[in-house]
Scaffold this motif. Sequence first.
Motif, short mmCIF file in Angstrom:
data_model
loop_
_atom_site.label_atom_id
_atom_site.label_comp_id
_atom_site.label_asym_id
_atom_site.label_seq_id
_atom_site.Cartn_x
_atom_site.Cartn_y
_atom_site.Cartn_z
N ASP A 52 -55.74 38.35 -18.99
CA ASP A 52 -55.96 39.79 -18.83
C ASP A 52 -54.69 40.53 -18.42
OD1 ASP A 52 -58.79 39.76 -19.33
OD2 ASP A 52 -59.06 38.86 -17.35
N LEU A 53 -53.66 39.76 -18.06
CA LEU A 53 -52.43 40.38 -17.56
C LEU A 53 -51.25 40.29 -18.53
CD1 LEU A 53 -52.59 38.95 -13.91
CD2 LEU A 53 -53.35 41.20 -14.68
N LEU A 54 -51.53 39.85 -19.76
CA LEU A 54 -50.44 39.60 -20.70
C LEU A 54 -49.91 40.84 -21.41
CD1 LEU A 54 -51.57 36.23 -22.34
CD2 LEU A 54 -49.95 36.61 -20.46
N ARG A 55 -50.64 41.94 -21.37
CA ARG A 55 -50.19 43.15 -22.08
C ARG A 55 -49.96 44.30 -21.11
NH1 ARG A 55 -50.68 42.71 -27.56
NH2 ARG A 55 -51.94 40.98 -28.35
N ARG A 56 -49.26 43.98 -20.04
CA ARG A 56 -49.00 44.98 -19.01
C ARG A 56 -47.73 45.78 -19.32
NH1 ARG A 56 -52.43 46.98 -15.82
NH2 ARG A 56 -50.79 47.35 -14.29
N ALA A 57 -47.72 47.04 -18.91
CA ALA A 57 -46.55 47.89 -19.10
C ALA A 57 -45.35 47.36 -18.33
CB ALA A 57 -46.88 49.32 -18.64
N GLU A 58 -45.61 46.67 -17.20
CA GLU A 58 -44.53 46.11 -16.40
C GLU A 58 -43.72 45.08 -17.20
OE1 GLU A 58 -47.96 46.75 -13.42
OE2 GLU A 58 -47.67 46.30 -15.55
N PRO A 74 -58.06 53.43 -26.67
CA PRO A 74 -57.53 53.79 -25.35
C PRO A 74 -57.72 52.68 -24.31
CG PRO A 74 -59.58 54.95 -25.80
CD PRO A 74 -59.17 54.31 -27.08
N GLU A 75 -58.64 51.73 -24.59
CA GLU A 75 -58.84 50.64 -23.63
C GLU A 75 -57.56 49.84 -23.42
OE1 GLU A 75 -60.41 50.05 -26.97
OE2 GLU A 75 -61.54 51.81 -26.42
N ALA A 76 -56.78 49.68 -24.49
CA ALA A 76 -55.53 48.93 -24.39
C ALA A 76 -54.56 49.62 -23.43
CB ALA A 76 -54.90 48.77 -25.77
N PHE A 77 -54.54 50.95 -23.49
CA PHE A 77 -53.67 51.72 -22.58
C PHE A 77 -54.13 51.52 -21.14
CE2 PHE A 77 -52.54 55.42 -20.10
CZ PHE A 77 -51.21 55.62 -20.44
N ILE A 78 -55.45 51.57 -20.95
CA ILE A 78 -56.01 51.39 -19.60
C ILE A 78 -55.64 50.02 -19.05
CG2 ILE A 78 -58.14 51.20 -18.27
CD1 ILE A 78 -59.36 53.24 -20.23
N LYS A 79 -55.85 48.97 -19.85
CA LYS A 79 -55.56 47.62 -19.39
C LYS A 79 -54.06 47.41 -19.13
CE LYS A 79 -59.50 45.07 -21.28
NZ LYS A 79 -59.87 44.44 -19.98
N GLY A 80 -53.23 48.15 -19.85
CA GLY A 80 -51.79 48.00 -19.69
C GLY A 80 -51.23 48.77 -18.51
N HIS A 81 -51.96 49.80 -18.05
CA HIS A 81 -51.39 50.68 -17.03
C HIS A 81 -52.18 50.79 -15.72
CE1 HIS A 81 -49.10 51.94 -20.53
NE2 HIS A 81 -48.26 52.54 -19.71
N GLY A 86 -60.64 46.26 -11.47
CA GLY A 86 -61.87 46.58 -12.18
C GLY A 86 -61.64 47.08 -13.59
N ASP A 87 -60.47 47.64 -13.85
CA ASP A 87 -60.17 48.15 -15.19
C ASP A 87 -59.65 47.07 -16.12
OD1 ASP A 87 -60.90 50.79 -14.64
OD2 ASP A 87 -58.94 51.23 -13.77
N LEU A 88 -59.23 45.93 -15.56
CA LEU A 88 -58.67 44.86 -16.38
C LEU A 88 -59.60 43.67 -16.54
CD1 LEU A 88 -56.04 46.45 -15.39
CD2 LEU A 88 -54.87 44.28 -15.64
N MET A 89 -60.50 43.49 -15.59
CA MET A 89 -61.32 42.27 -15.57
C MET A 89 -62.17 42.12 -16.83
SD MET A 89 -64.27 43.39 -12.85
CE MET A 89 -65.53 44.63 -13.28
N THR A 90 -62.48 40.88 -17.13
CA THR A 90 -63.34 40.55 -18.26
C THR A 90 -64.79 40.55 -17.80
OG1 THR A 90 -61.67 39.17 -19.32
CG2 THR A 90 -63.95 38.75 -19.92
N GLN A 91 -65.62 41.23 -18.58
CA GLN A 91 -67.05 41.24 -18.30
C GLN A 91 -67.82 41.41 -19.62
OE1 GLN A 91 -68.08 44.58 -15.77
NE2 GLN A 91 -66.74 45.95 -16.88
#
Length: 224
Positions: A52-58, A74-81, A86-91
Amino acid sequence: MLARDIMKKKVLSISPDHGVRHAARTMLQNQISGLPVCDDRGRLVGILSEGDLLRRAELGSVSWRDIAAVRTKPEAFIKGHSWRVGDLMTQPVVTVDEGMPVGRVAELMAAKGIKRTPVMRAEEMVGIVSRSDILRAIAASVPDVVAGGDEAVRRAVLARLCSDLGLEKGAIDVTIENGTVSLSGQVESEALWEAARVAAETINGAGGVRNKLRIVANRGDSDG
């Protein structure tokens, strides 16, 4: 052996309101690759993994710079930033019951491509099983134990060939020659030939296996 027998009972978890950097530090400090995410009532609501942390803006990911892509996904932007777990977790989370056989747990993890799965007792998380727990179960396993004596070993091998491989008793014969299991008869493919050898070797007491089975193609598979 059941999930409860191999699971880790002390499970680190994190809140959906925790920061992503805090989650990353927690995983690094505890040498784990994922964290269950629980709400204020302790209920499992998601799981955060390394994936879940592989596409981070950092990390300098450029996918979010494609405006067209952001507008359609837009979900990709959310997960990246987003800084919130709660915005990155898998569910939803793939879970198993504490009474599930370990073999079924392993099959489920392989089918879903996951490295860990929380273990549940009704709605309560009571542990977690990871791939390393599966490996430990394999390393600690021992061959099936049968009563001593050549005849007991012969019967056990024959039963395994019939029950696990579906071979017919009339098509195969098992004998013991100087402590070595000897297989004779016929099978329909090279794969079954190898499987028969493996099945015989799993029986404790088989000092060795001599595979004399002949490979005879199934007539139903021939042309004409």
